[in-house]
Design a protein around this motif. Structure first.
Motif, PDB file in Angstrom:
ATOM      1  N   SER A  73       0.833  -1.214   0.000  1.00  0.00           N
ATOM      2  CA  SER A  73       0.000   0.000   0.000  1.00  0.00           C
ATOM      3  C   SER A  73       0.859   1.253   0.000  1.00  0.00           C
ATOM      4  O   SER A  73       0.547   2.237  -0.684  1.00  0.00           O
ATOM      5  N   LEU A  74       1.941   1.211   0.773  1.00  0.00           N
ATOM      6  CA  LEU A  74       2.821   2.380   0.866  1.00  0.00           C
ATOM      7  C   LEU A  74       3.508   2.665  -0.467  1.00  0.00           C
ATOM      8  O   LEU A  74       3.561   3.823  -0.916  1.00  0.00           O
ATOM      9  N   ILE A  75       4.021   1.618  -1.110  1.00  0.00           N
ATOM     10  CA  ILE A  75       4.691   1.790  -2.408  1.00  0.00           C
ATOM     11  C   ILE A  75       3.715   2.347  -3.442  1.00  0.00           C
ATOM     12  O   ILE A  75       4.038   3.290  -4.175  1.00  0.00           O
ATOM     13  N   ILE A  76       2.523   1.769  -3.500  1.00  0.00           N
ATOM     14  CA  ILE A  76       1.524   2.210  -4.486  1.00  0.00           C
ATOM     15  C   ILE A  76       1.116   3.656  -4.237  1.00  0.00           C
ATOM     16  O   ILE A  76       1.044   4.466  -5.175  1.00  0.00           O
ATOM     17  N   THR A  77       0.881   4.014  -2.975  1.00  0.00           N
ATOM     18  CA  THR A  77       0.430   5.373  -2.655  1.00  0.00           C
ATOM     19  C   THR A  77       1.518   6.401  -2.933  1.00  0.00           C
ATOM     20  O   THR A  77       1.254   7.443  -3.556  1.00  0.00           O
ATOM     21  N   ILE A  78       2.744   6.129  -2.499  1.00  0.00           N
ATOM     22  CA  ILE A  78       3.837   7.083  -2.701  1.00  0.00           C
ATOM     23  C   ILE A  78       4.181   7.221  -4.181  1.00  0.00           C
ATOM     24  O   ILE A  78       4.313   8.342  -4.701  1.00  0.00           O
ATOM     25  N   ALA A  79       4.308   6.090  -4.882  1.00  0.00           N
ATOM     26  CA  ALA A  79       4.656   6.134  -6.304  1.00  0.00           C
ATOM     27  C   ALA A  79       3.571   6.851  -7.111  1.00  0.00           C
ATOM     28  O   ALA A  79       3.884   7.666  -7.999  1.00  0.00           O
ATOM     29  N   SER A  80       2.306   6.581  -6.809  1.00  0.00           N
ATOM     30  CA  SER A  80       1.204   7.231  -7.532  1.00  0.00           C
ATOM     31  C   SER A  80       1.205   8.736  -7.293  1.00  0.00           C
ATOM     32  O   SER A  80       0.990   9.526  -8.217  1.00  0.00           O
ATOM     33  N   ASN A  81       1.451   9.145  -6.047  1.00  0.00           N
ATOM     34  CA  ASN A  81       1.508  10.576  -5.745  1.00  0.00           C
ATOM     35  C   ASN A  81       2.660  11.262  -6.466  1.00  0.00           C
ATOM     36  O   ASN A  81       2.519  12.384  -6.967  1.00  0.00           O
ATOM     37  N   ILE A  82       3.806  10.591  -6.516  1.00  0.00           N
ATOM     38  CA  ILE A  82       4.970  11.185  -7.175  1.00  0.00           C
ATOM     39  C   ILE A  82       4.694  11.431  -8.660  1.00  0.00           C
ATOM     40  O   ILE A  82       4.925  12.529  -9.181  1.00  0.00           O
TER      41      ILE A  82
END
Length: 275
Positions: A73-82
């Motif tokens: 979840s953290l990888i998906i959320t951070i990468a999507s925001n970036i």
């Protein structure tokens, strides 16, 4: 006239407190029932727990494989925001500064895309993703979030960039700065208030999203927190005690994130009002 504390102010404050309490009711049910046994939940969901059962959290943590799903979840959320911040801020900047009819058409296309319901394009999206070979992939999911989130993100950036004085950019160009440099050195730092707002809105959406990850991520090793929590609800049994504890565990990172960013949220609101 000074700022006097009148009876009207008291009524408004009382109403605001009552409305706040109404919004807190679901949190009460989730948290209180997460500390009950399964039998006690079925007996009375509204009552406070007779005995606090913290083992629900331990069992939910283990069955969720929380560290793995949290990482996903953290990888998906951070990468999507970036990717949303980088691509959408540049796109909005060019749409604002390029004074052509095509810019307005492209912008209106992004705005119009915001009203298209996901369910209407769900089947062709998955079929296309399968043809492109990006199903069952975290980075394929991030790419889809870029597409679905770009409409609102560009819309918010577009309105904020229009308020930035053009003279700042012209002065930088005179000093020898390139168009790319003007954006990243002059414009983008000024976008901090709206960027914080965008990151918060997109994080709440992406972190809690269930439908799109359930269609894209089939491998159990790629599950997000909402997907893992769903498996407490079987065809014949529903493990409410563990599911509610899992919901609380999944909410905690978002609460920490929100309270950490609270100062920046207030600054963004103040900056917007002054602007």
């Amino acid at each position: 006239m000074g700022n006097r504390y009148t009876w009207k102010t008291s009524i408004v404050e009382i109403l605001a407190i009552l409305v706040g309490l109404v919004f807190l009711v679901p949190f009460y049910y989730v948290f209180s029932n997460s500390l009950k046994s399964f039998a006690e939940i079925l007996t009375n969901t509204s009552a406070l727990p007779k005995v606090l059962i913290f083992d629900n959290y331990v069992n939910a943590f283990e069955k969720l494989d929380f560290l793995l799903v949290f990482k996903n979840s953290l990888i998906i959320t951070i990468a999507s925001n970036i990717v949303l911040v980088i691509f959408c801020s540049m796109a909005a900047y060019m749409l604002v500064r390029t004074k052509k009819k095509i810019s307005n058409i492209i912008f209106m296309t992004f705005v119009a895309a915001m009203i298209i319901p996901f369910q209407s394009i769900m089947i062709p999206l998955i079929k296309t993703a399968g043809n492109l070979g990006i199903l069952n992939s975290i980075w394929g999911l991030v790419f889809m979030y870029l597409g679905f989130g770009s409409g609102m993100t560009i819309f918010l950036y577009h309105g904020f960039i229009k308020g930035i004085p053009l003279e700042l950019e012209e002065a930088a160009i005179i000093d020898g700065c390139s168009r790319f440099g003007v954006f990243w050195r002059i414009v983008f730092p000024l976008l901090k208030p709206i960027t914080v707002t965008i990151v918060i809105l997109n994080s709440l959406w992406i972190w809690n999203d269930f439908l799109l990850p359930s269609l894209v991520l089939q491998d159990p090793e790629l599950r997000t927190i909402p997907l893992a929590t769903f498996f407490f609800f079987g065809q014949y049994t529903k493990q409410w005690d563990l599911a509610l504890a899992a919901l609380v565990i999944g909410i905690i990172p978002l609460l920490i994130f929100f309270f950490t960013m609270q100062k920046h949220i207030i600054q963004g609101i103040t900056s917007g009002s002054i602007k």
